[in-house]
Design a protein around this motif. Structure first.
Motif, mmCIF file in Angstrom:
data_model
loop_
_atom_site.group_PDB
_atom_site.id
_atom_site.type_symbol
_atom_site.label_atom_id
_atom_site.label_comp_id
_atom_site.label_asym_id
_atom_site.label_seq_id
_atom_site.Cartn_x
_atom_site.Cartn_y
_atom_site.Cartn_z
ATOM 1 N N SER A 1 0.851 -1.204 0.000
ATOM 2 C CA SER A 1 0.000 0.000 0.000
ATOM 3 C C SER A 1 0.877 1.240 0.000
ATOM 4 C CB SER A 1 -0.893 0.022 1.247
ATOM 5 O OG SER A 1 -0.111 0.311 2.393
ATOM 6 N N GLY A 2 0.246 2.379 -0.234
ATOM 7 C CA GLY A 2 0.998 3.631 -0.216
ATOM 8 C C GLY A 2 1.615 3.888 1.148
ATOM 9 N N ALA B 1 4.669 1.821 1.522
ATOM 10 C CA ALA B 1 5.758 2.318 0.660
ATOM 11 C C ALA B 1 6.496 3.459 1.353
ATOM 12 C CB ALA B 1 5.202 2.776 -0.685
ATOM 13 N N VAL C 1 2.755 8.299 -4.520
ATOM 14 C CA VAL C 1 1.635 7.354 -4.419
ATOM 15 C C VAL C 1 0.422 7.904 -5.185
ATOM 16 C CG1 VAL C 1 -0.004 6.338 -2.783
ATOM 17 C CG2 VAL C 1 2.451 6.311 -2.280
ATOM 18 N N ALA D 1 2.528 3.433 -5.337
ATOM 19 C CA ALA D 1 1.443 2.491 -5.018
ATOM 20 C C ALA D 1 0.274 2.827 -5.947
ATOM 21 C CB ALA D 1 1.055 2.571 -3.540
ATOM 22 N N ALA E 1 2.691 -2.040 -3.950
ATOM 23 C CA ALA E 1 3.459 -0.804 -3.764
ATOM 24 C C ALA E 1 4.932 -1.112 -3.963
ATOM 25 C CB ALA E 1 3.228 -0.252 -2.359
#
Ligand code: PLP
Length: 424
Positions: A109-110, A113, A241, A267, A278
């Motif tokens: 996921s962002g 990341a 992201v 992501a 991500a």
């Protein structure tokens, strides 16, 4: 079968949602730039399913890539093993990323990341014999995700204040949005002059801060901030992201100012909006600091079960090819049309300002005490066939990059109608 809306109300708990006032809309399918609900009603996906969809839903090429990978294996761990889709996507990301970014660390996921970039930067300085470099700089109103590390470099009062006691604390530089950036840069330099020895990295979203309300930075800010980081030996972590994969009109936003960061967080659009994936890219120099014998324990102790999921990587590889072949060109062609539509929206009563960076746009509604106009307008716009989600009093437009002119006409017409109906 029980009514899905009732069952949802009985058992589900949705993110960022006041469940006491929740009115479920059940999505049954997708079709290009549209989502279809359980009653067969079609809606333009005006926020790209939370900013991740690039090419529309059920794209034949992405569906095929996914099915082909499914014929091989759905998942195998990346901890101690590797696989073709993970390697191929990694190579494609390194090829398209700004020069200098040479290593790819996957997650889901962002938030992860960003979390990984923070931890890698921190550990890098420990490994390089600079243990006091532990703090992070970030912008005012920053948003980098919802896990605790990412919240620690966040600055959105409404989301983040309550978790204050739990957080790694960061130092805020005022957002340069709405200014020429000089004051923010001067404060950044002041912090660096005084404290660079204690600072691991500056983390920021390049060109535009999305969740802060589509706050667009002045031209040149990113390049100057990057220069200062380099001068004072502080890492630059760019969170793309939201801005990555064509949203701002180039594959990555940082390209527009010729900046290559130490870490690039990706992501959302990385899988075309299909599956959670991500990546945190970093330089060979950073990677090299983590090398040594097993006994030295320099390795990066971080990983998630579904890291580098092969299905997500396979669809991501096809999505990146499609972006470069066709979808980015389509987005670039639509950016001026979106600008014109926003200028017309700006003329409506109750609209205070419009802001745009590529296919990311915010419509600032004049606040009225005691009302949540953003939410009211986004509730209303559904009746006109569009799904939108606000950020406070800002109506966000973030359509898929495959937006067509007739989709934009619907987006503009529906938004204008909803604003008129709510604001009066
Ligand atoms: N960073 C930015 C700039 C974002 O916009 C978001 C999500 O909106 C995140 C990080 C967090 O991403 P995720 O929701 O996938 O954890």
């Amino acid at each position: 079968m029980p009514d899905l809306r009732d069952l949802d109300r009985q058992i589900m708990w949705h993110p960022f949602t006041q469940m006491a006032e929740w009115d479920p809309l059940v999505i049954a399918s997708g079709d290009g730039n549209y989502l279809v609900d359980s009653n067969g009603r079609r809606y333009l996906d005006g926020v790209s399913s939370l900013w991740c969809n690039l090419h529309g839903h059920r794209h034949p090429r992405l569906d095929r890539a996914l099915r082909e990978q499914l014929e091989r294996v759905a998942h195998a761990t990346f901890l101690g093993l590797t696989h073709e889709p993970g390697i191929q996507l990694g190579a494609a990301l390194v090829e398209v990323a700004p020069s200098g970014l040479a290593r790819v660390f996957y997650s889901d996921s962002g938030s992860t990341a960003v979390e990984i970039a923070l931890k890698q930067s921190f550990q890098y300085w420990q490994l390089r014999g600079r243990p006091s470099k532990q703090r992070f700089l970030r912008l005012g109103e920053a948003y980098h995700g919802d896990t605790l590390g990412a919240v620690g470099v966040g600055g959105i009062e409404l989301f983040h204040r309550i978790f204050g006691p739990l957080l790694v604390r960061s130092i805020a530089i005022p957002t340069p949005a709405g200014t020429d950036g000089a004051a923010s840069l001067a404060l950044l330099e002041q912090e660096l002059v005084a404290h660079a020895g204690d600072i691991a990295a500056l983390v920021l979203e390049p060109l535009v801060q999305g969740a802060a309300g589509m706050l667009v930075h002045p031209k040149g800010f990113l390049a100057r901030a990057a220069e200062l980081c380099r001068r004072y030996s502080v890492h630059l972590i760019l969170d793309e992201v939201a801005t990555g994969f064509g949203r701002t009109g180039t594959v990555f936003a940082c390209e527009q100012e010729g900046v290559s960061p130490d870490f690039l967080c990706l992501a959302k659009g990385i899988s075309g909006g299909y599956l959670p994936l991500a990546a945190t890219l970093s330089t060979e120099e950073i990677y090299a600091a983590f090398l040594g014998s097993r006994q030295e324990l320099k390795q990066f102790f971080h990983g998630h079960t579904y890291t580098a999921n092969p299905l997500a990587c396979a669809v991501g590889l096809e999505s990146l090819a499609l972006l470069r072949e066709a979808t980015l060109g389509n987005a670039q062609a639509q950016i001026p049309n979106v600008a014109l539509a926003l200028q017309r929206i700006r003329q409506l009563r109750g609209v205070e300002q419009v802001r745009q960076c590529g296919l990311m746009a915010g419509i600032q509604i004049e606040a009225q005490a005691g009302r949540y106009l953003g939410a009211e307008i986004c509730d209303r716009v559904r009746y006109h066939g569009v799904i939108l989600r606000p950020l406070g009093d800002v109506i966000v437009w973030m359509p898929p990059l495959s937006l067509r002119t007739r989709d934009l006409d619907l987006l503009e017409g529906a938004t204008a109608a909803a604003i008129r109906e709510v604001v009066g």
